[in-house]
Design an enzyme around this catalytic site. Structure first.
Site, mmCIF file in Angstrom:
data_model
loop_
_atom_site.group_PDB
_atom_site.id
_atom_site.type_symbol
_atom_site.label_atom_id
_atom_site.label_comp_id
_atom_site.label_asym_id
_atom_site.label_seq_id
_atom_site.Cartn_x
_atom_site.Cartn_y
_atom_site.Cartn_z
ATOM 1 N N PRO A 1 0.842 -1.212 0.000
ATOM 2 C CA PRO A 1 0.000 0.000 0.000
ATOM 3 C C PRO A 1 0.867 1.248 0.000
ATOM 4 C CG PRO A 1 -0.053 -1.106 2.152
ATOM 5 C CD PRO A 1 0.677 -2.013 1.217
ATOM 6 N N GLY B 1 7.298 -2.072 -2.217
ATOM 7 C CA GLY B 1 6.758 -0.804 -2.675
ATOM 8 C C GLY B 1 7.558 -0.213 -3.818
ATOM 9 N N ARG B 2 8.734 0.319 -3.525
ATOM 10 C CA ARG B 2 9.525 0.995 -4.549
ATOM 11 C C ARG B 2 9.913 0.083 -5.707
ATOM 12 N NH1 ARG B 2 13.178 4.887 -0.514
ATOM 13 N NH2 ARG B 2 11.374 5.987 0.335
ATOM 14 N N GLN C 1 -7.207 -1.007 1.640
ATOM 15 C CA GLN C 1 -6.725 -0.550 2.941
ATOM 16 C C GLN C 1 -7.531 0.671 3.354
ATOM 17 O OE1 GLN C 1 -3.026 1.815 3.734
ATOM 18 N NE2 GLN C 1 -2.257 -0.122 4.577
ATOM 19 N N ARG D 1 -2.723 -3.342 9.665
ATOM 20 C CA ARG D 1 -1.352 -2.803 9.593
ATOM 21 C C ARG D 1 -1.023 -2.168 10.932
ATOM 22 N NH1 ARG D 1 2.171 0.538 5.123
ATOM 23 N NH2 ARG D 1 2.614 -1.608 4.546
ATOM 24 N N TYR E 1 -1.381 7.398 12.469
ATOM 25 C CA TYR E 1 -2.722 7.810 12.073
ATOM 26 C C TYR E 1 -3.701 7.595 13.229
ATOM 27 C CZ TYR E 1 -0.629 8.070 7.430
ATOM 28 O OH TYR E 1 0.182 8.394 6.371
#
Length: 779
Positions: A412, A712-713, A489, A619, A571
Site C-alpha cells: 500500500p 513498494g519501490r 486498505q 497494519r 494515524y
C-alpha cells in the site's frame, strides 16, 4: 615519523607491521600491558575473503597464519535429533595466542619496538608522537578518559556467554542447540589447531539464572556444561582460561579520532562472536588506517579520511552482528520449527547469506528447505508439487477462502493523486498494470473513510457513490485482466490529517484556510506548527466507527477480495495504540489493554460487516523507534488481540508515529518485527520495508519469518517485477494476459540463460580457497 601504539592485540600489531613495512624509517612502538605470551580465549576465525585481504597486504604474516590454522568448508548445525552440513563457506580457525606470537615475530623482524607489561597511564605520555593508536581493547582506558569527545555507547546484550576450549576435534564450524530442564544452551564451536577447539557457550538470562550458573566457579560451570554437552564432547573435557560468564558489549563511538589519536579494534567497535568478525574487524581497521595514512599528506588529513571512509563498512558489519545476535537471543521463538526451516534460519540470520547465494554453495540443503516450505503449503490444503517444488515466493497462500497465487504483494502506497477522494485514470493504470505484472496480491493506498479522514487533499476515499463506482471499475479490471487479488486498505489520518501533498512537504500542515478539523486520541499536534487535533469523545468515536463500517459495506459492493484496517504510522487508530500519542486518563488510555480498546472496537464492527469467508488484515507499527513507545513485545500483544477478534494477517510496518522517532534502517529492516509477531503471536504476517529482490523474499519465507512479502519501490520502478522474478526462477505457470503471453515466453527463455550466466559469474567471483589441501594440489 613517530607512532605510538597502545595495545598489542591484533589491531595494533597489524597496523604497526603495515606501517613499518611501508616506512622503514618510522619509529613505531607497541605498548602492551600483558606479557608477550599472555592471552585469554582460544581460537579466532577468518574467512577466505579475509585471508585474501591479508595475503594482499602482507604475504609474510599471511603465510605464517595459514601455516598454523585449521581449515574447514562446512557449517554443521545440530538441532534436536537432526543434523545438517552446509558446504562452500571457506573459514579457518587459528589459535589467538599463536596469532599474536606470529604478528609479534613479524613486527620484530621489521623493526617495530615492543614493550610488554607496560601500562600506559594516558596519551600525555607521548607528547612527541605524530600518531597515537589506541588499540587498548574493549575496556579502552584512552576512550574512557576522553568519553566526552569520543562519546561511546555500550549496549550490553542480555544473553550470557563464556569462552572455553576443548580437546574435541571438529571438522566444521559447528552449532549445537541443546534443550535442558533449565532452558536452551547454544555452543558455537570450531577447531583452531590439531587437538584443540573453541567452544563459546551461550544462554539466555532466564536459563542462566534457573541453572544457578552465577553461583558457580569457573571450573564448576565448565563441569556443568560438560554434562549439558556430554554427547557432543564425546568424552573430551572443556578447558578454561579466564572463562568467566559475561554479557557481550556492542560498542560504538560517535567519534573515533581526536587530534592525533585514533581508536582501533575493540576500543572503537565490537562485533558479536556469532558472526566471527571481532578479530577480522580489528585487523581490517588496521588496514583502513594504514591506507588513510599512505594516501593523505598529513596525519590530520589521514585521520579525517579514516573517520569518514571506515565508518560505513564497520556499521555494515555491526548491523549484521546485531541481527545475528538478536536471533540467538530469541532462539526459543524458533524452537517449534521443523529442523530444516530452523537450520535455514540459522544460516540466513544475519542477512549476509540469502536463498540464492546459499543455493550456490549448498544446493541440496536449499532444495530441502524449499521442499519443507512446499510441504507446509500442501498441509494447509493447497495442491502443490512437493517433489519438485517451485521457490517459496511462488507458492500459493490461502487466507480464509481467498487464495493468492504467489507471495509477492504490491505494498500500500499513497499516490496523492485523487480529486476530492475520487480515484482517477491514474489509479486504474497504476493498480491495473501491477496486477497484470504478476503480483499475487495488490493493496490499495490508504483509502479514507470520510473527507476529514484524509491525510492530504490528494488522498483517495470511499464515502460516496461516485468513489464506489470508480473503485469498482478498478477492481473489475484487476479481476478481469490478471490473476491478482486486491485488498482495500481503510484508514483515518487522525492528527496527521489536513497535511500537504508529499512532494510539497510531507506531514506538514496545510494553510489554515485549506485545512479541515482533525481528531486524535489526545490533543497533541504532530509538529509544533501543526494543527492541534481534538481529543476524541464518545460521540466522535461512534461517528468514526460508523464511517469505517459504511466504507466496508461499499467495499463489499465494489468486489474487493480483502480489507485492511490501518492502525500504524501515527494515524488515528495508531494514536490510540501508542503511549507516545495516547495520554488519555479514561478507559481508552494507560495500559496496553486500554489503548487497544477503541481500535479493536472499530475492527470488530468492520469484521461483523465484512463477509465471513473473506480475510481481513491489520497494519501495525511494531515499534515507534522512540524510548517509551511501542516495542516488539507490545506488538505481539496487539497482534494477538486482533487475531482473537478475527484478523487473518498482520501487516508489519514500524515507526512514523512522531517526528522524534529514530529508525534503524537497513536491508529488510522491519522483517525482524514480522518474524517476532508471526512466531510469538501465531498469526500470519506480511513483511515490508527495504525488501528489494525476489532473493530476499525467498530468504524471508523459507526461514519462516513472514508469509507475504510487500514491495513498494521495486513495484514503482517495475510494474512487472513479479513476472521478471518468475523468469529468474523458471516459473512458467505465472498468469499473463493473452495479449502479453509472447513477451512472457520470451522473458522465460532469456531469463533462464541469464540466470545461468549470472550463476557462473558469481562462482567465478567467489574468493579463492585458502585450504592448504587445495593449495598443495594446485602447486
Amino acid at each position: 615519523m613517530r607512532i605510538e601504539v597502545i595495545g598489542g592485540g591484533p589491531a595494533g600489531l597489524y597496523f604497526a607491521i603495515l606501517m613499518k613495512k611501508a616506512r622503514p624509517s618510522a619509529r613505531i612502538t607497541v605498548h602492551e600491558r600483558n606479557r608477550a605470551d599472555d592471552t585469554f580465549g582460544f581460537g579466532v576465525v577468518f574467512s577466505d575473503q579475509t585471508l585474501e585481504t591479508f595475503e594482499k597486504y602482507d604475504r609474510e604474516s599471511y603465510r605464517a597464519i595459514t601455516e598454523n590454522f585449521a581449515y574447514w568448508d562446512d557449517i554443521a548445525i545440530h538441532y534436536k535429533d537432526a543434523s545438517f552440513r552446509i558446504g562452500g563457506n571457506g573459514f579457518c580457525g587459528c589459535s589467538r595466542r599463536t596469532l599474536l606470537l606470529l604478528l609479534q615475530e613479524r613486527a620484530r623482524e621489521l623493526g617495530v619496538e615492543m614493550h610488554f607489561q607496560a601500562d600506559v597511564p594516558g596519551i600525555e605520555q607521548f607528547p612527541d608522537a605524530d600518531l597515537i593508536v589506541a588499540a587498548d581493547g574493549i575496556n579502552s582506558a584512552v576512550r574512557e578518559a576522553h568519553r566526552d569527545h569520543f562519546r561511546p555507547s555500550v549496549d550490553m546484550r542480555p544473553n550470557k556467554f563464556t569462552w572455553m576450549g576443548s580437546t574435541k576435534p571438529l571438522d566444521a564450524f559447528t552449532f549445537y542447540f541443546k534443550e535442558t530442564e533449565h532452558g536452551i544452551f547454544i555452543a558455537h564451536t570450531y577447531q583452531y589447531e590439531p587437538g584443540r577447539s573453541t567452544w563459546v557457550l551461550e544462554t539466555d538470562p532466564e536459563t542462566f539464572e534457573k541453572a544457578g550458573i552465577g553461583a558457580m566457579s569457573e571450573q564448576e560451570s565448565a563441569d556443568f556444561l560438560e554434562g549439558v554437552f556430554a554427547e557432543e564432547l564425546d568424552g573430551h573435557k572443556l578447558l578454561i582460561n579466564r572463562s568467566m560468564w559475561r554479557n557481550f558489549p556492542m560498542i560504538r563511538n560517535a567519534r573515533t579520532t581526536m587530534g592525533n589519536v585514533v581508536l582501533l579494534g575493540d576500543a572503537k567497535s565490537t562485533a558479536h562472536f556469532s558472526i566471527g568478525s571481532g578479530t577480522k574487524l580489528a585487523m581490517e581497521d588496521a588496514i583502513a588506517l594504514y591506507e588513510s595514512v599512505m594516501r593523505k599528506p598529513s596525519i590530520a588529513d589521514a585521520l579525517a579520511d579514516f573517520e569518514e571512509t571506515r565508518r560505513e563498512e564497520v556499521e555494515k558489519t555491526q548491523h549484521a552482528a546485531d541481527v545475528s545476535l538478536v536471533w540467538f537471543e530469541h532462539v526459543k521463538r524458533y524452537w517449534h520449527m521443523d529442523p530444516v526451516t530452523f537450520a535455514f534460519g540459522v544460516m540466513t540470520r544475519s542477512k549476509a547469506i540469502t536463498y540464492d547465494n546459499l543455493e550456490l554453495r549448498a544446493p541440496d540443503f536449499v532444495a530441502a528447505a524449499t521442499r519443507a516450505f512446499a510441504e507446509k503449503v500442501k498441509a494447509s490444503g493447497l495442491d502443490v508439487d512437493t517433489q519438485d517444488p517451485t521457490v517459496p515466493a511462488f507458492q500459493p497462500l490461502r487466507l480464509r477462502e481467498m487464495q493468492v497465487s504467489n507471495r509477492f504483494v504490491v505494498s500500500p502506497m499513497c499516490m496523492y493523486s485523487a480529486v476530492d477522494g475520487m480515484p482517477q485514470d491514474f489509479h486504474l493504470v497504476h493498480y491495473g498494470s501491477r496486477a497484470m505484472g504478476g503480483a499475487g496480491l495488490v493493496f490499495t493506498e490508504m483509502t479514507c473513510v470520510s473527507p476529514t479522514a484524509r491525510i492530504t487533499p490528494g488522498c483517495a476515499g470511499l464515502w460516496t457513490d461516485e468513489q464506489q463506482a470508480a473503485w469498482t471499475r478498478i477492481v473489475d479490471f484487476v479481476h478481469g485482466q490478471s490473476d491478482a487479488k486486491i485488498c482495500l486498505q481503510l484508514g483515518h489520518a487522525g492528527r496527521k490529517g489536513a497535511s500537504k501533498l508529499m512532494w510539497e512537504g510531507m506531514d506538514r500542515p496545510l494553510p489554515e484556510a485549506e485545512a479541515w478539523p482533525i481528531l486524535s486520541a489526545s490533543a497533541l499536534p504532530y509538529y509544533p506548527e501543526s494543527q492541534t487535533p481534538k481529543a476524541m469523545d464518545r460521540a466522535d468515536m461512534d461517528a468514526v466507527k460508523a464511517d469505517f463500517v459504511a466504507a466496508v459495506e461499499r467495499a463489499i459492493a465494489c468486489g474487493f477480495d480483502m480489507i485492511e484496517l490501518h492502525c500504524a504510522h501515527g494515524y488515528l487508530l495508531a494514536s490510540f495504540l501508542s503511549p507516545v500519542t495516547n495520554q488519555r486518563d479514561d478507559e481508552y488510555g494507560g495500559s496496553i489493554e486500554n489503548r487497544l480498546r477503541y481500535p479493536l472496537e472499530v475492527f470488530e464492527a468492520m469484521r461483523a460487516a465484512w463477509p465471513k469467508d473473506k480475510p481481513m488484515s491489520v497494519r501495525v507499527s511494531a515499534t515507534d523507534w522512540i524510548e517509551g513507545g511501542i516495542t516488539g513485545d507490545d506488538s505481539v500483544v496487539i497482534a494477538r488481540a486482533f487475531a482473537q477478534a478475527g484478523a487473518d494477517l498482520i501487516d508489519v510496518s514500524t515507526g512514523q508515529t512522531s517526528p522524534a522517532s529514530s529508525p534503524v534502517y537497513g536491508r529488510m529492516f522491519q522483517t525482524s518485527f514480522a518474524d517476532q509477531i508471526r512466531n510469538e503471536a501465531d498469526i500470519a504476517t506480511m513483511a515490508v520495508g527495504a525488501i528489494t529482490s525476489a532473493d530476499q523474499a525467498n530468504t524471508i519465507l523459507a526461514a519462516g519469518r513472514a508469509d507475504l512479502i510487500a514491495l513498494g519501490r521495486p513495484h514503482l520502478a517495475d510494474p512487472a517485477f513479479t513476472l521478471r522474478a518468475a523468469g529468474d526462477y523458471g516459473v512458467g505457470d505465472i498468469f499473463a494476459p493473452k495479449q502479453y503471453q509472447p513477451g512472457k515466453f520470451q522473458l522465460l527463455r532469456n531469463a533462464e540463460r541469464a540466470r545461468e550466466e549470472l550463476k557462473e559469474l558469481k562462482l567465478k567471483a567467489k574468493p579463492k580457497t585458502h585450504n592448504p589441501a587445495y593449495r598443495e594440489a594446485a602447486e
